[in-house]
Design a protein around this motif. Structure first.
Motif, PDB file in Angstrom:
ATOM      1  N   HIS A   7       0.708  -1.256   0.034  1.00 11.03           N
ATOM      2  CA  HIS A   7       0.137   0.015  -0.102  1.00 11.03           C
ATOM      3  C   HIS A   7       0.976   1.296   0.136  1.00 11.03           C
ATOM      4  N   HIS A   9       1.378   5.115  -2.173  1.00  6.68           N
ATOM      5  CA  HIS A   9       0.734   5.964  -3.575  1.00  6.68           C
ATOM      6  C   HIS A   9       2.107   6.672  -4.265  1.00  6.68           C
ATOM      7  N   PHE A  34      -6.979   6.510  -4.631  1.00  6.10           N
ATOM      8  CA  PHE A  34      -7.344   6.970  -3.344  1.00  6.10           C
ATOM      9  C   PHE A  34      -7.757   8.510  -3.704  1.00  6.10           C
ATOM     10  N   GLU A 105      -8.902   1.636  -2.829  1.00  5.44           N
ATOM     11  CA  GLU A 105      -9.253   1.517  -1.288  1.00  5.44           C
ATOM     12  C   GLU A 105     -10.625   1.691  -1.230  1.00  5.44           C
ATOM     13  N   HIS A 167      -4.780  -0.100   7.774  1.00  5.20           N
ATOM     14  CA  HIS A 167      -4.689   1.157   8.677  1.00  5.20           C
ATOM     15  C   HIS A 167      -5.174   0.444  10.101  1.00  5.20           C
TER      16      HIS A 167
HETATM   17 ZN   LIG Z   1      -3.943   4.627   0.885  1.00  2.00          ZN
END
Ligand SMILES: [Zn+2]
Lengths: 289, 194
Positions: A7, A9, A34, A105, A167
């Motif tokens: 994960h 970006h 995202f 996500e 998360h």
């Molecule tokens: Zn993310």
């Protein structure tokens, strides 16, 4: 140490990050679609973004010896904006692409009815397109949000083993551990986890179904915190094999359920084979044109 | 019937099915032991309709495609431009696809765009820019179709200037520059690269 960041970006990161990540052992990563910080106002800007994380970004990553995959979905924040709803209509086209290894996500932000509807619709798309799902947990009202996330997953028809709930922290991990879903931890300064707290969780919950990511993006974040977690694991007595399991084999096992993770390319030689070259001519110069 | 056979049959009957079949075609073909890019090209060749309709669909497939899909479209262009008893040649209708690929920074797309279709249809100014871009980005000029046939004085001048610029900067001149500059004694631009 070989690292698969499940994960991160990369559209928000520099080429220097790619170089540092490669030096640190990162050989593969997943870039979830995202929220970009700035609200989008039409489906077209989403398409351009999806195209970038399926086109230009994998090419950019390959120049630095890193295999790049993506997850595609409408994020919960923008699920609340009626102008972005049409994104649901273009998702089927994207969810068939070779480099898409999950829907995501997904999840809740403020836990509105709109978010729930879009979340459920996309879990159904994951079933249709035979993809796993990457689900994040909200920043606010996190424990309640995590419980509700698990309820929605259970009602979706998607096997829990095909869902990664991300998360997590000390407060929410227990909810997910018992659900059969995969547990994701973002080692992210200030707001999420740090390497030492992560090691404590690994000691308590074991290594099964756990993945660790940097979630590095446009915020104050660090793509090397996966490496730092591996180092903290070693310092705490975990073996080299344990670190390899958490930082490589576990994320591979999760995303391989897509059937689209080109696993042959994902051994330690990936750096040598992933670079786009023409018979030895480096194409790094392409980025300068 | 295999997935591959089914996809080809369905596209022959309903051209719009190409949008459904094309994105996942390569991995499904591989699972059946068929070359993925070949199947993608065959799906485009199977499209029914006149040249305008086929070109419009192929362009949409390209626009919706990821890099591998775009590459397959670019590599299908010469065959799409070859008429058969069931299909007219697309002619220059798909030049927008070539132009798009030449604007990208993805060297695989740029290389594929400079194939036989560009050689036949792309106008001189854009084609020369494509050659120089290939040289600039490390694409072997062997991948540029028709280099000898289309090379002209303007291209020689452009490549010679490029070589001068590299030398002025103390940088290496790509060896492939010779493929353009060689055998051009008639022009003052053909001076030594060393
Ligand atoms: Zn993310």
């Amino acid at each position: 140490m070989r690292i698969f960041d499940p994960h991160i970006h990369m559209t928000s990161r520099t080429t220097e990050d790619y170089e540092r990540m490669y030096s640190a052992g990162v050989r593969a990563l997943v870039e979830p679609s995202f929220w970009l910080g700035q609200p989008r106002t039409s489906v077209g800007t989403f398409c351009d973004y999806f195209d970038a994380i399926l086109g230009w970004e994998p090419f950019r990553a390959s120049q630095f010896g890193i295999a790049h995959f993506a997850t595609i979905g409408l994020n919960p924040k923008e699920a609340n904006d009626p102008r972005c709803r049409e994104v649901l209509d273009v998702l089927p086209r994207y969810l068939e692409k070779d480099r898409v290894v999950a829907v995501g996500e997904l999840g809740y932000d403020s836990m509105t009815p709109e978010e729930e509807e879009v979340f459920e619709a996309q879990l159904a798309l994951a079933v249709t397109h035979e993809l796993p799902a990457l689900v994040h947990t909200p920043h606010r009202d996190k424990l309640a949000g995590t419980r509700r996330t698990i309820d929605v997953v259970n009602a979706s028809g998607l096997e829990p083993g095909r869902v990664l709930v991300d998360h997590l922290n000390e407060v929410t991990v227990g909810e997910v551990a018992g659900s059969g879903c995969w547990m994701g931890f973002s080692i992210y300064p200030d707001t999420k986890m740090d390497p030492h707290r992560m090691v404590a969780i690994l000691k308590e919950y074991g290594l099964e179904r756990i993945v660790v990511n940097s979630a590095a993006d446009w915020g104050r974040s660090d793509p090397l915190l996966t490496l730092r977690t591996g180092e903290a694991m070693r310092a705490a007595g975990f073996s080299v094999d344990d670190v390899d399991r958490v930082l490589w084999r576990n994320p591979v096992e999760f995303y391989r359920q897509s059937g689209r993770l080109e696993i042959d390319d994902l051994d330690e030689t990936v750096g040598a084979v992933a670079g786009a070259t023409f018979e030895g001519n480096s194409v790094l110069r392409g980025s300068r044109d | 019937m295999t997935w591959t056979e089914e996809a080809l049959r369905t596209v022959q009957e309903d051209a719009s099915h190409v949008h459904v079949a094309f994105p996942g075609a390569a991995r499904r073909a591989r699972a059946e032991g068929v070359d993925g890019e070949r199947l993608r090209i065959d799906l485009l060749l199977a499209l029914p309709g006149d040249a305008d309709a086929v070109a419009a669909l192929v362009q949409e497939v390209y626009e919706h495609g990821d890099s591998a899909e775009k590459l397959a479209v670019l590599r299908a262009l010469p065959e799409l431009d070859h008429p058969t008893d069931r299909r007219e040649a697309v002619g220059d209708r798909l030049l927008p696809v070539v132009r798009d690929a030449l604007r990208t920074n993805d060297t695989r797309l740029v290389a594929a765009a400079m194939g036989p279709y560009a050689r036949t249809h792309l106008e001189d100014t854009a084609w020369r820019q494509g050659v120089v871009k290939a040289l600039f980005t490390g694409i072997p000029l062997a991948m540029v179709d028709g280099l000898d046939a289309r090379r002209d004085d303007t291209l020689v001048r452009m490549v010679s200037d490029f070589a001068d610029e590299r030398r002025a900067a103390g940088r290496e001149v790509p060896a492939d520059a010779w493929l353009v500059l060689v055998d051009t004694p008639s022009t003052h631009h053909g001076r030594s690269l060393r």
